[in-house]
Design a protein around this motif. Structure first.
Motif, PDB file in Angstrom:
ATOM      1  N   VAL A 599       0.715  -1.385  -0.067  1.00 49.70           N
ATOM      2  CA  VAL A 599      -0.108  -0.258   0.121  1.00 49.70           C
ATOM      3  C   VAL A 599       0.781   1.507   0.035  1.00 49.70           C
ATOM      4  CG1 VAL A 599      -1.499   1.339   1.287  1.00 49.70           C
ATOM      5  CG2 VAL A 599      -2.014  -1.073   1.082  1.00 49.70           C
ATOM      6  N   CYS A 600       1.836   1.287   0.851  1.00 43.80           N
ATOM      7  CA  CYS A 600       2.691   2.254   0.923  1.00 43.80           C
ATOM      8  C   CYS A 600       3.399   2.631  -0.470  1.00 43.80           C
ATOM      9  CB  CYS A 600       3.685   2.333   1.869  1.00 43.80           C
ATOM     10  SG  CYS A 600       3.138   2.113   3.402  1.00 43.80           S
ATOM     11  N   LYS A 601       3.893   1.568  -1.141  1.00 43.08           N
ATOM     12  CA  LYS A 601       4.639   1.783  -2.563  1.00 43.08           C
ATOM     13  C   LYS A 601       3.598   2.269  -3.485  1.00 43.08           C
ATOM     14  CE  LYS A 601       7.622  -2.323  -1.955  1.00 43.08           C
ATOM     15  NZ  LYS A 601       7.995  -3.476  -2.543  1.00 43.08           N
ATOM     16  N   LEU A 602       2.410   1.742  -3.449  1.00 43.41           N
ATOM     17  CA  LEU A 602       1.456   2.323  -4.246  1.00 43.41           C
ATOM     18  C   LEU A 602       1.086   3.718  -4.204  1.00 43.41           C
ATOM     19  CD1 LEU A 602      -1.221  -0.969  -4.564  1.00 43.41           C
ATOM     20  CD2 LEU A 602       0.523  -0.064  -6.243  1.00 43.41           C
ATOM     21  N   ALA A 603       0.830   4.091  -3.009  1.00 42.91           N
ATOM     22  CA  ALA A 603       0.606   5.430  -2.232  1.00 42.91           C
ATOM     23  C   ALA A 603       1.722   6.213  -2.924  1.00 42.91           C
ATOM     24  CB  ALA A 603       0.207   5.593  -0.837  1.00 42.91           C
ATOM     25  N   LYS A 604       2.783   6.133  -2.712  1.00 49.31           N
ATOM     26  CA  LYS A 604       3.953   6.762  -3.204  1.00 49.31           C
ATOM     27  C   LYS A 604       3.911   6.911  -4.489  1.00 49.31           C
ATOM     28  CE  LYS A 604       8.995   7.322  -2.080  1.00 49.31           C
ATOM     29  NZ  LYS A 604       9.987   6.730  -1.590  1.00 49.31           N
ATOM     30  N   LEU A 605       3.670   5.840  -5.294  1.00 54.92           N
ATOM     31  CA  LEU A 605       3.685   6.007  -6.769  1.00 54.92           C
ATOM     32  C   LEU A 605       2.376   6.893  -7.178  1.00 54.92           C
ATOM     33  CD1 LEU A 605       4.926   4.734  -9.021  1.00 54.92           C
ATOM     34  CD2 LEU A 605       3.350   3.013  -9.237  1.00 54.92           C
ATOM     35  N   CYS A 606       1.429   6.860  -6.521  1.00 56.26           N
ATOM     36  CA  CYS A 606       0.067   7.671  -7.009  1.00 56.26           C
ATOM     37  C   CYS A 606       0.442   9.084  -6.627  1.00 56.26           C
ATOM     38  CB  CYS A 606      -0.977   7.297  -6.234  1.00 56.26           C
ATOM     39  SG  CYS A 606      -1.809   5.685  -6.723  1.00 56.26           S
ATOM     40  N   ILE A 607       1.287   9.598  -5.500  1.00 58.21           N
ATOM     41  CA  ILE A 607       1.633  11.131  -5.374  1.00 58.21           C
ATOM     42  C   ILE A 607       2.540  11.574  -6.536  1.00 58.21           C
ATOM     43  CG2 ILE A 607       3.113  12.452  -3.840  1.00 58.21           C
ATOM     44  CD1 ILE A 607       0.541  12.285  -2.719  1.00 58.21           C
ATOM     45  N   ALA A 608       3.319  10.463  -6.860  1.00 59.45           N
ATOM     46  CA  ALA A 608       4.272  10.914  -7.943  1.00 59.45           C
ATOM     47  C   ALA A 608       3.371  11.348  -9.030  1.00 59.45           C
ATOM     48  CB  ALA A 608       5.307  10.055  -8.461  1.00 59.45           C
ATOM     49  N   PHE A 609       2.698  10.424  -9.582  1.00 62.00           N
ATOM     50  CA  PHE A 609       1.744  10.688 -10.959  1.00 62.00           C
ATOM     51  C   PHE A 609       0.640  11.942 -10.717  1.00 62.00           C
ATOM     52  CE2 PHE A 609       2.647   6.147 -11.904  1.00 62.00           C
ATOM     53  CZ  PHE A 609       3.002   6.443 -13.250  1.00 62.00           C
TER      54      PHE A 609
END
Length: 1741
Positions: A599-609
């Motif tokens: 979840v943390c990986k995906l959230a960090k990826l979303c913030i970047a996008f």
């Protein structure tokens, strides 16, 4: 075989009769052939008992049964079907002994027909069999063996209803515990039949090839084989185990036949399915047989698993599983890799070809039975297996169907779990296999589900279940090797899943549905228990047993699961702020750690996008992650790589803020979330969920600070709306922000918001914008109930908001009610708010502002829409709001009423409305309706305080004395008060109730008396009666009678009528004692106007002894009255008035006998007045200015004389009769001189009494009985008939015509109606002689064709136009007088009829009925054509009574009724001439069309079932309709009743003409007429016609006529010498529309051609002549008699007597000498356009 009239073979002198042949056979052989028929095999016909010659055998079978059994042997399916239905009915109705006689013959019939080709017949015979079983019961046992085989086959019939009927019969015959015994008893016979059907029969042996088509033969064969195979399975299921062993040899014989095994490849799918079902039964019950035949069973079943027929597939897969379980070495008999598995891979690759729900649940048990040698090498085998399954999952059929895809996914996951469980070892091959299953099978399956939302539900649910299972096994310390293996698999799976999710999310072409899929998967994995709610429900489960390493397999067919839309908002709907993380923390660490990392990986990826692309789909995905996994760690990750920005910038620095600023959640709110909210690009629901996640990571006081600061933002209201909306839905969220909700900041803002929204300028002229709608909803949330019976915000702010809503309705709105329409949106919102508030919290209406708001809404509801300008929708919403508030107020006030609260204010306002407002009828209706609802709610209140509410209303609304006087002056307004005081016995303590009740009774009586004068008063009266005021007032006050009686003695007039009405009703209900009111009769004397009115009205209710005392005093006073005392109230006039009132219901009532001489003495006193005071009688004088007292004494004298004539006619002497009749003549002369419609009411009343006197005299003399006639003076009747009648009616008839002529179509006053009614009643009784010999002025019309004498034509021309009058009494009177004339008119057309035929006129002319009537009908036809131009025939039209249309239709129908009376009175010769005129002139056509617009659709009288077929049903056609002069309350039904009466008469008198008309109509009209007539009229007319034949006194020489009422038949037998003729005349069900059928009975001595001619003649007479059956038979008999007398028939119509003019053939041809009817010749010449003889073709001279 053949007709009896065919030419016989030479020497064959006897007819071909099978019955006769049987009799001869018996004589020749000396034996009795008991039955006729053939053998008992399938191909042979059934037999039935012989019919003739063998009574000793026939006696066993009832004659009716014998006939039905013979019908069953016919080939025609319809005949057999009807015979079976009749047989079933007879079994129920006949005696059981008669039914038992059928059993010997039933078995063969049943065995044959149960296999019939027609499925309806097969179903019917099973139903008939059930009826038979119910009667014979145990007596069926001797025949059971011959029936049981076919019975079992029938229970397996391919036609469902037939099989169900057979099973039902079987259950009726045998209880469940006896069924196996019954089958075992017949097992040998059953097996023989089944073996023959399966092994021996062919299509040619089952059916006769010569008579049955090939297609039908083939169909029967396939059905019999299928049913037989299934019956064999049923036999095995039903038989006990020991009985199955007995049949083992027979079964082995069956299995040894190669034909049996060929059925597995049969082209018919039903046979294949039945074959595999039988194999299943063998495996279940006789597995040893299957093992012995394994070499045949295994290939037959296992090599058929690719059979994709929907009928076969379930059976073949079930059979395959049973074979694998039953036969251990089954794989030795088939080549798995070459024969079975390739077929399986093909099926799986195609996704089961639409049968996945059948095939895939069987895969796991199938593979569990595969031996090790078949699945090696395992890697290759399982790769092929799972790959083909994956391809099948992505097939088009599987993706379309939710159930298909769910079944495939379930099978893949189950097989994968099973395979992994079986291969958990540490060797290299097993590890490769494990990796392959996870990397190449499981994760690609998840990948496919992410791309296809339809697969997500089932895939994710099964994945969650699988992980949960692995985690439990990994933690299981008891089985170490399994635990270690699963602990090794879990990280491997999470790594692969993490890579898969990351690759999908960071893909450049990512789609919204993929992100939604990922979020749904994560949420489901977070809470694996929730997966159980979404998994596909299974009927049975598969379990893995670790100890044994085996599994228990049961069939688990999956059900279709609804597809779920994985929206990001879904995840928080069931999770709370506290529960989400708590649940997450309690999960297995083996799951929580990798899942949180993912979840943390995906959230960090979303913030970047989001930073780079500002993508809304990533923002929605992030919102889901944050909402589902709220934690400070996650917010910390989201803030990485971001410039640090202090949260105090947002929160306004203070001590508390400094501690909050370090919270990562608050920092995320400040740096990210608020920015996204301000941009407004994303869906607010996502952002609000994120906001609640932030609040979750904060303390309570921190949440309040954050929300207060948000409320100050530019978009604060919108954010707060969504925050509060979420809190209202989720109690946990509500608790999280409850402190802020109760705070002052929000409360003050909501009060300001309510003030802004209620400002008039905000919404005038336009509907609210969307933000305004949200704001109204926000107020609704604030005013609605929440936890612990508390408001969402503080109560002080609630009261301020309610006060603002009240001000908007009570102060702003009334300034200009015309703007109400523009304000309706605001009104709607206010109503919604008020409704929520009233229903929210107990005691909410204790607020003063709340009661004021409720009162204002009540005011708007109680005023008419013309005044408030509200739409129906707005008014409805206001009423609903008011009712909710009123219910809550009554329920929760507990007796504590505010002094100026709702009830006080409502009562005061209602009182002012009544006294000061001008209310029309509609306004009054609205007001009464609201008041009625108010009182109804109060009185139905279950709490005791409801009485206090009612008392307050009564006290506040009751007027004082001066107000009552004011109201009495304007009674129309006073009526309102009637609905306010009633229906509670406990309110006697209220002081003004008796006065109120008295005034109300007075008002009601006034309305009753005056309702005919003014329509508005009539409507007021109807309104009051709707509320049942009289009964309620009487219950409410027990002292009303005393008050009314005292008022009556003081004022008289209407008070006297009111008192008498009240006393009469009270006396009838409770035996009220009137004497306690007046004590003694002296209270009434001396007579005053008031006391006279009182006595006159209440004397029927006075005690008998007091009535006698009053009578004696009045007679004494009458005898002493002279001069002016005769006309005074306290003298003769008053006394005579009371005497008349005393005698109104009869001189002597009941057992009370009074001396009749007293009344004769009164008559003598009146006669004495004529001798001494003749001036008081209005004899032969003018009434231009009559004195009221003279009119009064004359009226009372007339009333007294009428009573004497009615009750004491035989006691009057000749002198007294002379006085009565002479006085009547002189009074009539006085009336005829001066009376008119404009005369004063008292004068008109005098005229009405005179006419009534004449009516009574005429009626008495016309209805004299012999007993009364003997008691009258000798010459009285002659004097009346010869002198007085002529004198009376010579004055009355002109007077009636004069008054009728004065009426010019204006609205009639009630006085004029009474005058015309009285004149009409007297005129209608005029004797026929006086009417035909009248002295009226002659009235003729130029060009009018008539055969009537001048006087008769003149009276017709005078009276007929009165049918067009716009006064009902005139129309009815004219009808009654013309009714007397109608039967006399046809006699004058007889001479015309004679000249018609003898004068040489050959043409068929139609003769017109009376021209005066026809002119009336034609005039009204034009009006009705315009009136009904847009109304189709058959659509009922409701006519308003006494409207212009009503008078027009009434006159039209009355004219037709007279015309039909005239037609019925005419002889048949004339009817034959009148009928063509009515047909050709289209008069009858228009009448019938108009009648079907005037007759009601359902003419059934009220209170009955609307099914005319039921016996004793009363309709408008069965009841005789009397046309009365007096107007009754049933005027609204007069036109429908009259229309039905006319239609009935038309059908009765003109049946042939109506039949011709009906046949000429279009399909819609014809169908409408047929249905209506058949349902309501035909039965009555048919019964009448048959009854007329039965009761006819007409005797025929040589002919006997009999009636058969039940069959609607008439039997006529004609016999002369050696000639014998029998005719059967049958009436159709839709008589007279349908043609009467004439059937031939026995005939002797009549040639065939002659017989046909006579049948044709009778058909013509009955169907084309407007006469009865007896008339038609008489005419036919005359025709036949003439033929036997030697009179030759007319060779055109083949009849001796002409059908229309009843003439003989007289016109002879000079060449061939044949004679013809003149009318027939004329028709021949005109139709052929030739002048030649019809026979010899020579010119006819």
């Amino acid at each position: 075989m053949g007709g009896k009239n065919k030419q016989r073979t030479k020497g064959n002198v006897r007819p071909s009769s099978s019955g006769k042949a049987a009799e001869l056979l018996a004589k020749d052989k000396g034996t009795v052939p008991g039955f006729i028929g053939f053998g008992a095999t399938q191909n042979e016909l059934a037999y039935v008992p012989a019919v003739q010659g063998f009574e000793e055998v026939d006696s066993l079978v009832d004659a009716d049964f014998r006939m039905v059994l013979r019908k069953m042997s016919k080939r025609d399916a319809t005949t057999k079907l009807k015979a079976l239905q009749e047989f079933a009915t007879m079994c129920k109705e006949k005696d059981s002994e008669n039914v038992k006689g059928v059993l010997p013959y039933w078995s063969r019939i049943y065995c044959r027909i149960s296999l019939d080709h027609d499925r309806r017949v097969r179903e019917a015979i099973q139903q008939a069999f059930e009826s038979l079983i119910l009667q014979v019961k145990r007596n069926l046992a001797p025949y059971l063996k011959s029936i049981m085989g076919h019975w079992l086959i029938a229970q397996c019939d391919t036609y469902g209803p037939a099989a169900s009927a057979a099973k039902m019969a079987f259950q009726v015959a045998f209880p469940p515990n006896k069924q196996s015994e019954a089958v075992a008893f017949c097992k040998e016979e059953i097996m023989s039949i089944l073996y023959d059907n399966v092994m021996k029969e062919t299509p040619e042996t089952l059916s006769d090839p010569q008579s049955v088509p090939e297609e039908e033969r083939e169909g029967k064969y396939l059905r019999v084989v299928t049913s037989s195979l299934l019956a064999m399975k049923k036999l095995l299921d039903l038989l006990p185990e020991n009985e199955r062993v007995v049949l083992k040899d027979r079964l082995i014989k069956t299995l040894s036949q190669s034909k049996f095994w060929k059925y597995c490849k049969h082209k018919n799918p039903q046979i294949r399915s039945a074959f595999f079902e039988l194999i299943i039964a063998f495996c279940q019950h006789l597995p040893e047989l299957m093992k012995s035949e394994a070499a045949k069973v295994c290939p037959a079943v296992l090599l058929s698993i690719d059979d994709m027929d929907p009928v076969v597939c379930p059976s073949v897969w079930a059979a395959a599983l049973y074979v694998l379980s039953c036969i251990e070495d089954c794989w030795t008999h088939v080549n798995a890799k070459k024969g079975v598995l390739p077929k399986l891979w093909t099926v799986l690759k195609e996704g089961g070809r639409g049968l996945a729900t059948v095939i895939y649940p069987s895969l796991l048990p199938f593979f569990s039975k595969l031996p090790e040698e078949i699945i090696v090498p395992k890697m290759e085998f399982f790769t092929i297996f799972f790959s083909t399954c994956a391809k099948g999952l992505l097939s088009e059929r599987a993706l379309i169907s939710c159930s298909e895809s769910s079944a495939i996914v379930a099978a893949i996951m189950e097989c994968l779990r099973f395979t992994l469980h079986q291969n958990l070892g540490m060797n290299e091959d097993q590890q490769k296999l494990q990796q392959m299953l996870i990397n190449d099978q499981l994760l690609p399956l998840v990948h496919s589900a992410l791309k296809n939302p339809k697969l997500q539900n089932s895939t994710f649910s099964h994945l969650a279940d699988t992980l949960l299972s692995w985690e439990k096994r990994a933690d299981n310390q008891e089985i170490e090797e399994y635990g270690d293996a699963y602990q090794r698999l879990l990280p491997y799976f999470w790594d692969g899943l993490s890579q898969l999710c990351m690759s999908q999310v960071e893909s450049a072409e990512v789609e919204k549905n993929i992100l939604e899929g990922v979020s749904s998967l994560l949420v489901l994995l977070k809470n694996p228990e929730s997966a159980q709610k979404h998994t596909v429900k299974k009927k049975e489960k598969i379990r893995f047993f670790d100890e044994e390493g085996t599994m228990n397999v049961e069939s688990n067919n999956g059900n279709c699961q609804e597809e779920l839309s994985f929206e990001p908002t879904y995840v928080l709907q069931s999770e709370s702020l506290g529960d989400s993380s708590r649940c997450f923390q309690h999960c297995n660490p083996a799951r929580t750690v990798p899942l949180e990392d993912l979840v943390c990986k995906l959230a960090k990826l979303c913030i970047a996008f989001i930073k780079e692309q500002k993508s809304e789909i990533y923002l929605a995905f992030l919102a889901t992650l944050v909402s589902s996994f709220p934690s400070k760690n996650l917010f910390t990750v989201l803030l990485e790589n971001d410039t640090q920005r202090n949260a105090e910038f947002f929160l306004e620095a203070n001590n508390e803020v400094k501690t909050m600023a370090c919270n990562p959640a608050v920092q995320f709110l400040n740096q990210k979330l608020l920015t996204w909210m301000k941009e407004g690009k994303a869906d607010f629901s996502y952002l609000i969920e994120m906001l609640y996640s932030v609040l979750h990571c904060c303390q309570k006081n921190e949440r309040t600070i954050i929300l207060n600061q948000i409320s100050e933002m530019e978009q604060g209201w919108l954010i707060l709306f969504h925050v509060i909306q979420k809190a209202c839905v989720d109690p946990i969220k509500y608790v999280a922000i409850s402190d802020w909700l109760k705070g002052d900041v929000l409360g003050e803002k909501l009060v300001l918001l309510a003030d802004d929204l209620c400002t008039m300028e905000v919404t005038i002229g336009s509907s609210p914008r969307k933000p305004d709608s949200n704001n109204w909803m926000l107020l609704g949330f604030a005013l609605s109930q929440h936890t612990n019976n508390e408001f969402m915000i503080a109560e002080i702010y609630i009261e301020r908001i309610i006060d603002r809503l009240h001000n908007a309705l009570s102060k702003d709105l009334p300034k200009d009610l015309t703007k109400t329409g523009a304000l309706e949106p605001s009104l709607s919102f206010i109503c919604d708010l008020a409704s929520n508030f009233f229903c929210s919290i107990k005691g909410c209406l204790q607020m003063s502002s709340a009661e004021d708001l409720l009162f204002t809404i009540f005011q708007l509801c109680a005023q008419s829409q013309e005044k408030t300008h509200l739409s129906d929708a707005a008014l409805h919403k206001l009423k609903q709001t008011w009712l909710l508030g009123l219910t809550s107020l009554i329920k929760h006030q507990e007796g504590h009423l505010r002094k100026y609260g709702f009830f006080h204010s409502s009562a005061a306002w209602l009182k002012s409305q009544v006294q000061t407002s001008t209310l029309d009828v509609k306004s009054l209706q609205v007001l009464l309706s609201c008041v009625h609802t108010l009182l109804d709610k109060i009185l139905k209140g279950t709490q005791p305080q409801s009485l206090s509410h009612l008392k307050i209303l009564v006290e506040c609304m009751a007027p004082d004395h001066s107000e009552w006087e004011n109201l009495r002056q304007k009674l129309a307004s006073q009526i309102l008060e009637g609905n306010i005081f009633f229906e509670q016995k406990e309110i006697h303590s209220v002081t003004p109730i008796s006065q109120i009740a008295a005034e109300m009774f007075y008002t009601l009586q006034w309305c009753e008396e005056m309702k005919d004068l003014c329509p508005m008063i009539s409507k007021y009266h109807e309104l009051l009666l709707q509320f049942d005021i009289i009964q309620r007032l009487r219950k409410a006050c027990s002292t009303s009678c005393e008050t009314l009686f005292s008022r009556s003695l003081e004022s008289g007039l209407l008070w006297a009528l009111t008192t008498s009405q009240y006393i009469a009703e009270t006396k009838s209900d409770s035996g009220y004692n009137l004497k306690q009111l007046y004590v003694t009769v002296d209270r009434f004397f001396p007579l005053t106007e008031a006391s006279l009115h009182t006595v006159q009205n209440i004397i029927p209710s006075v005690l008998q002894e007091d009535k006698d005392l009053i009578l004696f005093q009045c007679i004494a006073k009458l005898s002493t009255s002279k001069g002016s005392d005769i006309t005074s109230i306290d003298g003769g006039f008053g006394s005579l008035t009371i005497i008349n009132s005393y005698s109104k219901k009869g001189i002597n009532e009941g057992d009370h006998i009074l001396d009749d001489q007293l009344f004769i003495d009164v008559l003598n006193i009146i006669m004495g007045w004529r001798n001494h005071d003749e001036q008081i009688f209005l004899f032969d004088c003018t009434l231009k200015n009559p004195e009221p007292h003279l009119l009064g004494i004359n009226v009372e004298t007339l009333r007294f004389l009428k009573l004497l004539i009615k009750y004491l006619p035989t006691l009057l002497t000749n002198e007294q009769w002379d006085f009565i009749m002479c006085s009547t003549l002189m009074w009539l002369e006085t009336c005829s001189n001066t009376v008119s419609l404009d005369s004063k009411p008292l004068m008109l009343h005098f005229v009405c009494q005179c006419c009534g006197m004449l009516s009574d005299l005429s009626y008495m003399f016309q209805t004299l009985t012999p007993e009364i006639s003997k008691a009258l003076p000798a010459n009285l009747l002659n004097e009346w008939n010869n002198f007085f009648v002529e004198g009376a009616y010579s004055q009355l008839l002109p007077l009636f015509l004069k008054i009728a002529a004065e009426f010019k179509g204006t609205i009639l006053l009630p006085t004029s109606v009474h005058l015309l009614t009285a004149l009409g009643e007297a005129s209608a009784l005029i004797p026929l002689k006086q009417l035909m010999n009248h002295n009226l002025p002659a009235k003729f019309i130029a060009g009018q064709k008539t055969n009537l004498p001048d006087k008769l034509q003149s009276i017709m021309n005078t009276l007929a136009p009165l049918l067009l009058s716009k006064a009902r009494p005139v129309q009815i009177t004219a009808y009654h007088m013309l009714y007397k004339l109608m039967p006399e008119l046809p006699a004058f057309d007889i001479e015309h009829l004679k000249s018609y035929d003898d004068g040489g006129n050959d043409e068929e002319h139609g003769l017109s009925p009376p021209a005066a009537l026809m002119s009336v009908i034609s005039a009204q036809e034009k009006v009705l054509d315009n009136m009904f131009s847009n109304i189709p025939v058959g659509e009922y039209t409701d006519i308003e009574p006494l409207s212009e249309a009503y008078y027009c239709i009434l006159g039209y129908l009355l004219a037709w009724k007279l015309l039909l009376v005239f037609f019925k009175a005419s002889p048949s010769e004339l009817r034959a001439i009148y009928a063509p005129y009515l047909r050709d002139s289209k008069c009858l056509h228009k009448l019938l069309q108009n009648l079907f617009r005037l007759m009601p659709e359902n003419p059934t009288l009220p209170g009955q079932i609307a099914d005319s077929a039921s016996k004793g049903l009363c309709t408008l056609f069965t009841e005789k309709h009397a046309i009365l002069l007096q107007e009754t309350k049933a005027l609204h039904t007069e036109i429908p009743k009259l229309a039905c009466a006319v239609y009935y008469s038309v059908l009765e008198d003109l049946p042939a003409t109506v039949r011709l008309w009906w046949n000429s109509q279009d399909k819609r009209v014809s169908s409408t007429v047929d249905k209506y007539t058949s349902k309501y009229v035909s039965n009555i007319l048919s019964s009448q016609e048959i009854t007329a034949v039965q009761t006819s006194t007409q005797m025929f020489k040589s002919m006997v006529v009999k009636a058969r009422p039940v069959a609607r038949e008439v039997l006529a037998t004609y016999s002369v010498d050696d000639i014998f003729i029998e005719l059967v005349i049958q009436l159709p069900t839709n008589y007279p529309l349908g043609s009467i059928t004439v059937e031939s009975g026995k005939r002797v001595g009549v040639a065939v051609q002659q017989w046909r001619n006579w049948m044709l003649q009778l058909n013509t007479f009955l169907n084309l002549q407007n006469g009865s059956i007896m008339e038609g038979l008489a005419l036919w008999k005359t025709n036949v008699d003439k033929r036997f007398e030697g009179v030759e028939e007319c060779m055109i119509c083949f009849s001796v007597i002409h059908g229309s003019n009843y003439s003989l053939p007289r016109k002879a041809c000079r060449t061939c000498k044949k004679k013809f009817h003149s009318a027939c010749l004329y028709r021949w010449f005109t139709s052929s356009n030739k002048s030649t003889c019809p026979l010899c073709r020579e010119t006819f001279f």
